[in-house]
Write a protein that holds these residues in place. Structure first.
Motif, short mmCIF file in Angstrom:
data_model
loop_
_atom_site.label_atom_id
_atom_site.label_comp_id
_atom_site.label_asym_id
_atom_site.label_seq_id
_atom_site.Cartn_x
_atom_site.Cartn_y
_atom_site.Cartn_z
N VAL A 9 -30.53 11.60 -7.75
CA VAL A 9 -31.92 11.84 -8.09
C VAL A 9 -32.22 13.30 -7.79
O VAL A 9 -31.83 13.82 -6.73
N HIS A 10 -32.90 13.97 -8.72
CA HIS A 10 -33.29 15.36 -8.52
C HIS A 10 -34.79 15.47 -8.61
O HIS A 10 -35.39 15.13 -9.65
N GLU A 11 -35.41 15.92 -7.52
CA GLU A 11 -36.85 16.18 -7.51
C GLU A 11 -37.07 17.69 -7.44
O GLU A 11 -36.56 18.34 -6.52
N GLU A 12 -37.80 18.22 -8.39
CA GLU A 12 -38.04 19.66 -8.43
C GLU A 12 -39.12 20.05 -7.43
O GLU A 12 -40.01 19.25 -7.12
N PRO A 13 -39.09 21.28 -6.95
CA PRO A 13 -40.12 21.75 -6.02
C PRO A 13 -41.46 21.95 -6.74
O PRO A 13 -41.50 22.04 -7.97
N ASP A 14 -42.52 22.02 -5.98
CA ASP A 14 -43.84 22.25 -6.57
C ASP A 14 -43.96 23.66 -7.12
O ASP A 14 -44.58 23.89 -8.16
N GLY A 15 -43.35 24.61 -6.42
CA GLY A 15 -43.45 26.01 -6.82
C GLY A 15 -42.13 26.55 -7.34
O GLY A 15 -41.23 25.80 -7.70
N ASP A 16 -42.03 27.87 -7.35
CA ASP A 16 -40.85 28.55 -7.87
C ASP A 16 -39.86 28.79 -6.73
O ASP A 16 -39.69 29.91 -6.24
N LEU A 34 -33.60 7.63 1.14
CA LEU A 34 -34.06 8.68 2.05
C LEU A 34 -35.05 9.65 1.41
O LEU A 34 -35.46 10.62 2.05
N LEU A 35 -35.46 9.38 0.18
CA LEU A 35 -36.41 10.29 -0.47
C LEU A 35 -37.71 10.43 0.33
O LEU A 35 -38.24 11.55 0.44
N PRO A 36 -38.26 9.34 0.91
CA PRO A 36 -39.50 9.52 1.69
C PRO A 36 -39.32 10.47 2.88
O PRO A 36 -40.28 11.14 3.28
N VAL A 37 -38.11 10.51 3.45
CA VAL A 37 -37.84 11.45 4.55
C VAL A 37 -37.73 12.87 4.01
O VAL A 37 -38.38 13.79 4.51
N ALA A 38 -36.92 13.05 2.97
CA ALA A 38 -36.72 14.39 2.41
C ALA A 38 -38.03 14.98 1.89
O ALA A 38 -38.28 16.19 2.03
N GLU A 39 -38.87 14.15 1.31
CA GLU A 39 -40.14 14.62 0.75
C GLU A 39 -41.12 15.06 1.82
O GLU A 39 -42.03 15.84 1.55
N ARG A 40 -40.96 14.56 3.03
CA ARG A 40 -41.86 14.91 4.13
C ARG A 40 -41.42 16.17 4.87
O ARG A 40 -42.17 16.67 5.73
N PRO A 42 -40.95 19.99 5.77
CA PRO A 42 -41.77 21.14 5.42
C PRO A 42 -41.03 22.11 4.50
O PRO A 42 -39.80 22.17 4.49
N GLY A 43 -41.78 22.85 3.72
CA GLY A 43 -41.19 23.83 2.82
C GLY A 43 -41.10 23.30 1.41
O GLY A 43 -41.21 22.10 1.16
N ASP A 44 -40.92 24.20 0.48
CA ASP A 44 -40.84 23.86 -0.94
C ASP A 44 -39.39 24.00 -1.38
O ASP A 44 -38.82 25.10 -1.32
N ARG A 45 -38.78 22.91 -1.83
CA ARG A 45 -37.36 22.94 -2.16
C ARG A 45 -37.01 21.83 -3.14
O ARG A 45 -37.72 20.84 -3.27
N HIS A 46 -35.91 22.00 -3.83
CA HIS A 46 -35.33 20.92 -4.61
C HIS A 46 -34.81 19.84 -3.66
O HIS A 46 -34.27 20.15 -2.60
N VAL A 47 -34.99 18.59 -4.04
CA VAL A 47 -34.39 17.47 -3.32
C VAL A 47 -33.37 16.84 -4.25
O VAL A 47 -33.70 16.39 -5.35
#
Length: 214
Positions: A9-16, A34-40, A42-47
């Motif tokens: 699964v690839h989740e894009e960051p909110d920003g650039d 583990l997406l709920p952990v990775a999404e929490r 801090p910072g803006d990043r690809h998951v």
């Protein structure tokens, strides 16, 4: 994407942002776990959350268990399956860096249980690849217990354990922390109340750890 060996699964960051965290789930789970952990964090990043290659009941596993030393609490990875998964993770990280245009200087690695065990060995094999690693409720595989590669010196690694964890006892996670520290890594080790899972206190601690790496 078909050129990345492991399903994911690839989740894009909110920003650039070109930063990323790669996620390795535990035995019997899947890439959503583990997406709920990775999404929490801090910072803006690809998951980018990988799925382990082998089916196990309703989920997936990175490798079979070698139980020859006793029960589950003394288990080790089956060498053949473990080697295959380590190679698949390395190949998939490389492919994802190219596919998604990631910043090779800002890659994190997050794992739980089997995913943590795989993460610890992965960073010992490729310490230059990751800016930081967080491994929850895992241990250091015997195959990598004496590894001290160039590039591990000062590497930030978080190791979390559960005081009531009956699957991977806190003592095994603490031994992993000691082994990684002996190899030269900058290890943060904490034990939390509860069993084999990541609670809110542990999530807050790993979030603080990741924030320090920014």
């Amino acid at each position: 994407m078909t050129d990345i060996p492991l399903e994911h699964v690839h989740e894009e960051p909110d920003g650039d942002s070109d930063a990323a965290v790669f996620v390795l789930h535990g035995r019997g789970a899947n890439e959503q776990d583990l997406l709920p952990v990775a999404e929490r964090l801090p910072g803006d990043r690809h998951v980018i959350s990988f799925r382990a290659p082998d089916r196990l009941r309703g989920g997936f596993t990175w490798y079979d268990l070698d139980l020859s030393a006793g029960g589950l609490e003394s288990s080790q990875p089956d060498p053949e399956g473990f080697r295959r998964s380590l190679d698949l993770v390395a190949e998939s990280v490389d492919a994802a860096v190219d596919a998604y245009g990631l910043d090779t200087d800002d890659l994190g690695l997050l794992g739980f249980s089997q995913g943590a065990i795989t993460s610890f060995s992965t960073v010992l094999e490729q310490p230059e690849r990751f800016a930081w690693v967080a491994g929850h409720h895992g241990y250091l595989a015997e195959s990598h217990a004496d590894a001290a590669p160039d590039g591990i010196e000062g590497k930030p690694i978080f190791v979390g354990a559960g005081a009531a964890d009956q699957i991977i006892p806190a003592s095994r996670s603490e031994a992993a922390a000691e082994g990684l520290r002996s190899a030269g890594a900058d290890v943060t080790f904490e034990t939390f109340e509860g069993g084999h899972g990541i609670g809110q206190e542990e999530l807050a601690a790993v979030s603080a750890f990741v924030e320090q790496q920014a």
